[in-house]
Design a protein around this motif. Structure first.
Motif, PDB file in Angstrom:
ATOM      1  N   ALA A 163     -41.850  51.471-105.730  1.00 43.10           N
ATOM      2  CA  ALA A 163     -42.354  52.564-106.894  1.00 43.10           C
ATOM      3  C   ALA A 163     -43.799  52.394-106.674  1.00 43.10           C
ATOM      4  O   ALA A 163     -44.515  53.564-106.737  1.00 43.10           O
ATOM      5  CB  ALA A 163     -41.750  52.381-108.148  1.00 43.10           C
ATOM      6  N   ARG A 164     -44.140  51.236-106.756  1.00 42.91           N
ATOM      7  CA  ARG A 164     -45.887  51.054-106.985  1.00 42.91           C
ATOM      8  C   ARG A 164     -46.410  51.555-105.541  1.00 42.91           C
ATOM      9  O   ARG A 164     -47.401  52.260-105.534  1.00 42.91           O
ATOM     10  CB  ARG A 164     -46.300  49.534-107.019  1.00 42.91           C
ATOM     11  CG  ARG A 164     -45.940  49.154-108.247  1.00 42.91           C
ATOM     12  CD  ARG A 164     -46.359  47.746-108.501  1.00 42.91           C
ATOM     13  NE  ARG A 164     -46.182  47.187-109.863  1.00 42.91           N
ATOM     14  CZ  ARG A 164     -45.684  45.986-110.196  1.00 42.91           C
ATOM     15  NH1 ARG A 164     -45.269  45.190-109.393  1.00 42.91           N
ATOM     16  NH2 ARG A 164     -45.436  45.762-111.471  1.00 42.91           N
ATOM     17  N   ALA A 165     -45.836  51.149-104.227  1.00 41.31           N
ATOM     18  CA  ALA A 165     -46.280  51.587-103.015  1.00 41.31           C
ATOM     19  C   ALA A 165     -46.355  53.166-103.070  1.00 41.31           C
ATOM     20  O   ALA A 165     -47.296  53.821-102.596  1.00 41.31           O
ATOM     21  CB  ALA A 165     -45.615  51.215-101.734  1.00 41.31           C
ATOM     22  N   PHE A 166     -45.459  53.798-103.733  1.00 36.18           N
ATOM     23  CA  PHE A 166     -45.039  55.269-103.615  1.00 36.18           C
ATOM     24  C   PHE A 166     -46.298  55.786-104.489  1.00 36.18           C
ATOM     25  O   PHE A 166     -46.879  56.860-104.196  1.00 36.18           O
ATOM     26  CB  PHE A 166     -43.711  55.615-104.236  1.00 36.18           C
ATOM     27  CG  PHE A 166     -43.511  57.394-104.302  1.00 36.18           C
ATOM     28  CD1 PHE A 166     -43.327  57.882-102.944  1.00 36.18           C
ATOM     29  CD2 PHE A 166     -43.613  57.927-105.292  1.00 36.18           C
ATOM     30  CE1 PHE A 166     -43.423  59.438-103.073  1.00 36.18           C
ATOM     31  CE2 PHE A 166     -43.605  59.182-105.343  1.00 36.18           C
ATOM     32  CZ  PHE A 166     -43.332  60.031-104.313  1.00 36.18           C
ATOM     33  N   ALA A 167     -46.244  55.227-105.722  1.00 36.43           N
ATOM     34  CA  ALA A 167     -47.288  55.632-106.756  1.00 36.43           C
ATOM     35  C   ALA A 167     -48.804  55.638-106.093  1.00 36.43           C
ATOM     36  O   ALA A 167     -49.641  56.657-106.285  1.00 36.43           O
ATOM     37  CB  ALA A 167     -47.258  54.838-107.855  1.00 36.43           C
ATOM     38  N   GLN A 168     -49.163  54.546-105.125  1.00 37.02           N
ATOM     39  CA  GLN A 168     -50.370  54.306-104.586  1.00 37.02           C
ATOM     40  C   GLN A 168     -50.550  55.561-103.414  1.00 37.02           C
ATOM     41  O   GLN A 168     -51.675  56.014-103.205  1.00 37.02           O
ATOM     42  CB  GLN A 168     -50.595  53.153-104.109  1.00 37.02           C
ATOM     43  CG  GLN A 168     -50.864  52.182-105.210  1.00 37.02           C
ATOM     44  CD  GLN A 168     -50.840  50.523-104.492  1.00 37.02           C
ATOM     45  OE1 GLN A 168     -50.650  50.395-103.561  1.00 37.02           O
ATOM     46  NE2 GLN A 168     -51.079  49.743-105.473  1.00 37.02           N
ATOM     47  N   ALA A 169     -49.501  55.980-102.757  1.00 35.57           N
ATOM     48  CA  ALA A 169     -49.563  56.922-101.759  1.00 35.57           C
ATOM     49  C   ALA A 169     -49.626  58.239-102.184  1.00 35.57           C
ATOM     50  O   ALA A 169     -50.147  59.011-101.425  1.00 35.57           O
ATOM     51  CB  ALA A 169     -48.087  56.613-100.897  1.00 35.57           C
ATOM     52  N   VAL A 170     -49.112  58.412-103.631  1.00 33.06           N
ATOM     53  CA  VAL A 170     -49.157  59.931-103.985  1.00 33.06           C
ATOM     54  C   VAL A 170     -50.294  60.007-104.810  1.00 33.06           C
ATOM     55  O   VAL A 170     -50.541  59.386-105.613  1.00 33.06           O
ATOM     56  CB  VAL A 170     -47.867  60.216-104.634  1.00 33.06           C
ATOM     57  CG1 VAL A 170     -47.709  61.661-105.350  1.00 33.06           C
ATOM     58  CG2 VAL A 170     -46.574  60.095-103.701  1.00 33.06           C
ATOM     59  N   PRO A 171     -50.930  61.290-104.706  1.00 35.05           N
ATOM     60  CA  PRO A 171     -52.179  61.412-105.507  1.00 35.05           C
ATOM     61  C   PRO A 171     -51.635  61.419-107.053  1.00 35.05           C
ATOM     62  O   PRO A 171     -50.661  62.021-107.309  1.00 35.05           O
ATOM     63  CB  PRO A 171     -52.694  62.817-105.089  1.00 35.05           C
ATOM     64  CG  PRO A 171     -51.847  63.429-104.041  1.00 35.05           C
ATOM     65  CD  PRO A 171     -50.773  62.265-103.727  1.00 35.05           C
TER      66      PRO A 171
END
Length: 102
Positions: free
Chosen positions: A41-49
């Motif tokens: 989830a953290r990786a996704f949150a960092q990848a998505v604006p």
């Protein structure tokens, strides 16, 4: 009769011990999978604006509840329901258990 009583007692302890160990392993596995999910989830949150500030402000001005508070309330409610269910199950089990003599 003492050996039969002792073997029954040992069997009960062995079953309880095995059940406890299984429960500990299960909780450990759940915590590991949760840790992995948080990392993803953290990786996704960092990848998505990030969500535009205007959308966040619109959500709070409409009066939608805070997601963290709503989540905490849901788990508190679930804990209360689980405690009530446990009390019911223990009472029901004791109803069918043979009476113990002192």
């Amino acid at each position: 009769m003492t050996s039969t009583s002792t073997s029954k007692s040992t069997a009960k302890l062995d079953i309880l011990d095995a059940t406890q160990k299984f429960g500990e392993q299960w909780v450990s596995a759940v915590k590991q999978s949760q840790s992995i999910a948080v990392d993803v989830a953290r990786a996704f949150a960092q990848a998505v604006p990030p969500t535009p500030l205007r959308l966040y402000e619109a959500r709070t001005s409409v009066g939608l509840p805070d997601v963290s508070a709503l989540t905490a309330y849901g788990f508190d409610l679930a804990a209360e329901l689980l405690a009530a269910q446990k009390d019911f199950a223990v009472t029901l089990a004791n109803t069918f258990a043979p009476a113990k003599t002192a």
